[in-house]
Design a protein around this motif. Sequence first.
Motif, PDB file in Angstrom:
ATOM      1  N   ASN A  89       0.827  -1.217   0.000  1.00 49.79           N
ATOM      2  CA  ASN A  89       0.000   0.000   0.000  1.00 49.79           C
ATOM      3  C   ASN A  89       0.853   1.255   0.000  1.00 49.79           C
ATOM      4  OD1 ASN A  89      -2.345  -1.499  -0.004  1.00 49.79           O
ATOM      5  ND2 ASN A  89      -2.604  -1.429   2.243  1.00 49.79           N
ATOM      6  N   VAL A  90       1.983   1.217   0.713  1.00 46.09           N
ATOM      7  CA  VAL A  90       2.878   2.382   0.716  1.00 46.09           C
ATOM      8  C   VAL A  90       3.429   2.627  -0.684  1.00 46.09           C
ATOM      9  CG1 VAL A  90       5.086   3.250   1.583  1.00 46.09           C
ATOM     10  CG2 VAL A  90       3.489   2.158   3.155  1.00 46.09           C
ATOM     11  N   VAL A  91       3.878   1.533  -1.328  1.00 45.78           N
ATOM     12  CA  VAL A  91       4.476   1.667  -2.659  1.00 45.78           C
ATOM     13  C   VAL A  91       3.458   2.177  -3.682  1.00 45.78           C
ATOM     14  CG1 VAL A  91       5.546   0.372  -4.543  1.00 45.78           C
ATOM     15  CG2 VAL A  91       6.227  -0.071  -2.167  1.00 45.78           C
ATOM     16  N   ARG A  92       2.225   1.688  -3.590  1.00 43.78           N
ATOM     17  CA  ARG A  92       1.224   2.032  -4.613  1.00 43.78           C
ATOM     18  C   ARG A  92       0.569   3.387  -4.388  1.00 43.78           C
ATOM     19  NH1 ARG A  92      -2.772  -2.367  -6.782  1.00 43.78           N
ATOM     20  NH2 ARG A  92      -2.860  -0.669  -8.311  1.00 43.78           N
ATOM     21  N   HIS A  93       0.369   3.769  -3.087  1.00 40.84           N
ATOM     22  CA  HIS A  93      -0.477   4.936  -2.850  1.00 40.84           C
ATOM     23  C   HIS A  93       0.192   6.084  -2.110  1.00 40.84           C
ATOM     24  CE1 HIS A  93      -3.715   2.309  -4.132  1.00 40.84           C
ATOM     25  NE2 HIS A  93      -3.457   1.448  -3.128  1.00 40.84           N
ATOM     26  N   ALA A  94       1.297   5.861  -1.387  1.00 40.13           N
ATOM     27  CA  ALA A  94       1.790   6.893  -0.473  1.00 40.13           C
ATOM     28  C   ALA A  94       2.613   7.967  -1.148  1.00 40.13           C
ATOM     29  CB  ALA A  94       2.620   6.241   0.634  1.00 40.13           C
ATOM     30  N   ARG A  95       3.235   7.666  -2.294  1.00 38.31           N
ATOM     31  CA  ARG A  95       4.159   8.589  -2.939  1.00 38.31           C
ATOM     32  C   ARG A  95       5.252   9.021  -1.953  1.00 38.31           C
ATOM     33  NH1 ARG A  95       0.027  12.631  -6.209  1.00 38.31           N
ATOM     34  NH2 ARG A  95      -1.059  10.997  -7.412  1.00 38.31           N
ATOM     35  N   ALA A  96       5.753   8.024  -1.214  1.00 38.45           N
ATOM     36  CA  ALA A  96       6.768   8.296  -0.199  1.00 38.45           C
ATOM     37  C   ALA A  96       8.158   8.124  -0.786  1.00 38.45           C
ATOM     38  CB  ALA A  96       6.584   7.343   0.986  1.00 38.45           C
ATOM     39  N   THR A  97       9.146   8.650  -0.081  1.00 40.62           N
ATOM     40  CA  THR A  97      10.554   8.469  -0.453  1.00 40.62           C
ATOM     41  C   THR A  97      11.327   7.693   0.621  1.00 40.62           C
ATOM     42  OG1 THR A  97      11.146  10.588   0.557  1.00 40.62           O
ATOM     43  CG2 THR A  97      10.548  10.594  -1.796  1.00 40.62           C
ATOM     44  N   ALA A  98      10.752   7.610   1.834  1.00 41.20           N
ATOM     45  CA  ALA A  98      11.435   6.912   2.939  1.00 41.20           C
ATOM     46  C   ALA A  98      10.404   6.133   3.741  1.00 41.20           C
ATOM     47  CB  ALA A  98      12.169   7.899   3.844  1.00 41.20           C
ATOM     48  N   VAL A  99      10.824   4.976   4.185  1.00 44.67           N
ATOM     49  CA  VAL A  99       9.946   4.097   4.975  1.00 44.67           C
ATOM     50  C   VAL A  99      10.738   3.608   6.195  1.00 44.67           C
ATOM     51  CG1 VAL A  99       8.550   2.003   5.017  1.00 44.67           C
ATOM     52  CG2 VAL A  99       8.725   3.359   2.896  1.00 44.67           C
ATOM     53  N   HIS A 100      10.100   3.755   7.362  1.00 42.54           N
ATOM     54  CA  HIS A 100      10.712   3.265   8.613  1.00 42.54           C
ATOM     55  C   HIS A 100       9.908   2.060   9.103  1.00 42.54           C
ATOM     56  CE1 HIS A 100      12.524   3.114  12.554  1.00 42.54           C
ATOM     57  NE2 HIS A 100      11.316   3.229  13.120  1.00 42.54           N
ATOM     58  N   LEU A 101      10.620   0.934   9.309  1.00 36.96           N
ATOM     59  CA  LEU A 101       9.992  -0.300   9.791  1.00 36.96           C
ATOM     60  C   LEU A 101      10.558  -0.612  11.185  1.00 36.96           C
ATOM     61  CD1 LEU A 101      10.554  -2.341   6.505  1.00 36.96           C
ATOM     62  CD2 LEU A 101       8.519  -1.038   7.124  1.00 36.96           C
ATOM     63  N   GLU A 102       9.681  -0.916  12.124  1.00 35.41           N
ATOM     64  CA  GLU A 102      10.124  -1.179  13.500  1.00 35.41           C
ATOM     65  C   GLU A 102       9.341  -2.362  14.069  1.00 35.41           C
ATOM     66  OE1 GLU A 102      10.402   1.075  17.846  1.00 35.41           O
ATOM     67  OE2 GLU A 102      10.106   2.235  15.996  1.00 35.41           O
ATOM     68  N   VAL A 103      10.078  -3.303  14.720  1.00 39.94           N
ATOM     69  CA  VAL A 103       9.466  -4.483  15.332  1.00 39.94           C
ATOM     70  C   VAL A 103       9.932  -4.574  16.791  1.00 39.94           C
ATOM     71  CG1 VAL A 103       9.147  -6.979  15.219  1.00 39.94           C
ATOM     72  CG2 VAL A 103       9.462  -5.663  13.103  1.00 39.94           C
ATOM     73  N   ASN A 104       8.978  -4.813  17.697  1.00 40.86           N
ATOM     74  CA  ASN A 104       9.281  -5.017  19.121  1.00 40.86           C
ATOM     75  C   ASN A 104       8.459  -6.197  19.625  1.00 40.86           C
ATOM     76  OD1 ASN A 104      11.044  -2.676  20.129  1.00 40.86           O
ATOM     77  ND2 ASN A 104       9.446  -1.629  18.952  1.00 40.86           N
ATOM     78  N   TRP A 105       9.037  -6.957  20.573  1.00 42.29           N
ATOM     79  CA  TRP A 105       8.247  -8.022  21.201  1.00 42.29           C
ATOM     80  C   TRP A 105       8.860  -8.391  22.563  1.00 42.29           C
ATOM     81  CZ3 TRP A 105      11.614  -9.277  17.165  1.00 42.29           C
ATOM     82  CH2 TRP A 105      12.620 -10.210  17.463  1.00 42.29           C
TER      83      TRP A 105
END
Length: 689
Positions: free
Chosen positions: A605-621
């Motif tokens: 969805n980010v790739v198709r609709h956001a028109r973003a240049t940077a993406v931050h991914l974060e995982v915690n558990w």
Amino acid sequence: MLLSPGDTHPAGGSRGTSGAPARFRPCRPAWARRCWVMAFLAVASLDTTPLRAASAWSWFHPPLRSLEQETQALDAQLAQLPPLPNPQAHEHAGFHSGWAPDAESVRWVQVDLGRVMPLDAVVVIPAFLGGTTAYGFPSRFRVDISHDPEFAESTTLFDHTGSDFRRAMAPVYLPAAGQEGRYVRFTATRLAAGNAPRFYFCLGELLVFSNAAVVSARCPVTSSKASETAPTWSKSNLVDGISALGLPVIPGSKATNGWHSAIHATPEHSSWVQMDLGSVQPLDEVRFVPTHPADFPDRAGFGFPAWFRLEGSDEESFLNPKVLFEAAATPFPNPGDNPVPFPLHGHRARYLRMTATRLWPRGDDYVIAFSEMQVYSGGRNIALDTGVKVTASDDVFAPLWQREWLMDGLAANGRLVEWPVWLQQLSQRRELEGAREELASRAAAALSVAQRHALWWGAGLSAVAVALMIVSSMRARRARQREMEALRQRIARDLHDEVGSHLGSISLASELALRESPEDAHATLDEIHRMSRQAAESMRGIVWLVREGGEPTLDRLMQALRESATTQLQGYAWDLQIPDDAPKLAASLDFHRHVFLFFKEAVHNVVRHARATAVHLEVNWNRDRFQLVIEDNGRGFDPATASTGSGLANLRHRAAALRGDVVLSSTPGTPGAKVTLTVPLSSSTPTRP
């Protein structure tokens, strides 16, 4: 390295086969662990002392509990009694019988009290010659009193001729309850073994109390046969007041030395000390307590004269005294740490005087000294009464010695207690300690029974545990087969839905490109290229799930997310943040599948609709919660409007399957959007769509 279903995962345990998501899997279920723990306790002793182990093992043998309770009651009684003193050896060890050819020979010794009188108690004190126990004490004996020296008629105070007596360096206190008698006889019916084939018995002291006074002191002693090897063994030693037990003292910080005469250069000087009782009274006994000052630790019986005279008088001047006792022909033995009684048998007097006719050698000079002077009348020590006064011919002027300390109830090492009471309590301690030893023996036998019972229980529980584990293993294998079948069905659906739809779209687009002109076919080829990449990405995800099997660790999931992000986010500035200190846990394939597909959907969805240049991914558990955050710097939008589309619906569908929540954060006109997935790790198996 990928793990096969039976391998050990990084969290430290063998991976199970049931489907709980993200829960750490031990190698066996809880009930099996409990069975093994009980079996272990059944064969491992928790304490080497039977009485201390009783609580832990009484479940297997209930009598252990009552034995423990009896022991606690005995310990409570023992705590109220004075401790047994360290026995002290003395050259006047006591009485030694004549030798006998066998142990069953009968030997006796008796004391003549001089007249018939009511008796409070008879106390027998064993002999001591060093070591740790009584010397020569007979295994079986009895004690009788009589008016007749031949004991034609007698009363038995104590009879232990039917079983062996427990030998201990402690007194045997025998209450007489006022029974009258003149003669007291000790009869040994099973002797102690000497150098074969000779047998004998020994006694340290025989004390007879009447009206709280010692009436047996220095009385005549006769015996069936005696071994006279003075000064160690003699009939007279039986009633000289000297035993291995010492003074009746409760040790403590409060203590006084007593009275000390002036120091003289020669022993011929006569020194005396006297007590004024305030009025003429009938006297039963005068008892002198020797002193043992701390500055003379090796001089027991410090200052006690060997030559002296004890007198009583109705007048202070002692012009017409009554001589109550005199050591003039032979020296009086030093008593060491023992009370020295002088029976008076009702003699009436107001003043009592002890005169040393020859002083005691302290070193190069001469003195006399006493810790306490006790006077008994009517069953009590009247020297402690108010108004009693002490005078002396001379005194030493020192802070450690005072006249009034001759009647303060204190000795050089603690508080004096009544002699018969102290002996009775020591005798009671001997009896209780013997009972405790017997309890310990019974507890050891009961503990052995409990351990056998525990072994039977342990063996039974182990057999049940093994049977249950076999059943569990079979059930787990069937569950695994069902899970693998369900996995094959899901993979088939994923191949049909993901890869099949992409391939169908590529086929239609390629037919359209064949009909178009070269100039118009460029856009269609770009679409074909995009769809082929998506198909390849879907195929990689499906292949990863198939290769993992079992319950892969969350670290493996992070690797798959990173590979997927690398493929989908080409041309974007992106990063994946994973905590370094998170626990290494395993989760079910369902959990991995839903999280992986959620991640792909959100990034798509980010790739198709956001028109973003940077993406931050974060995982915690942690052990209870798992959280995934996908944040971009693209154009903002209204989440309420976006929720009507199929993209967010798919994300909500995945979150619901994981029994978690998804939150979409964005504002129209403000750059950036954030998707947060929060799911429990300790929940049950996710819903399978």
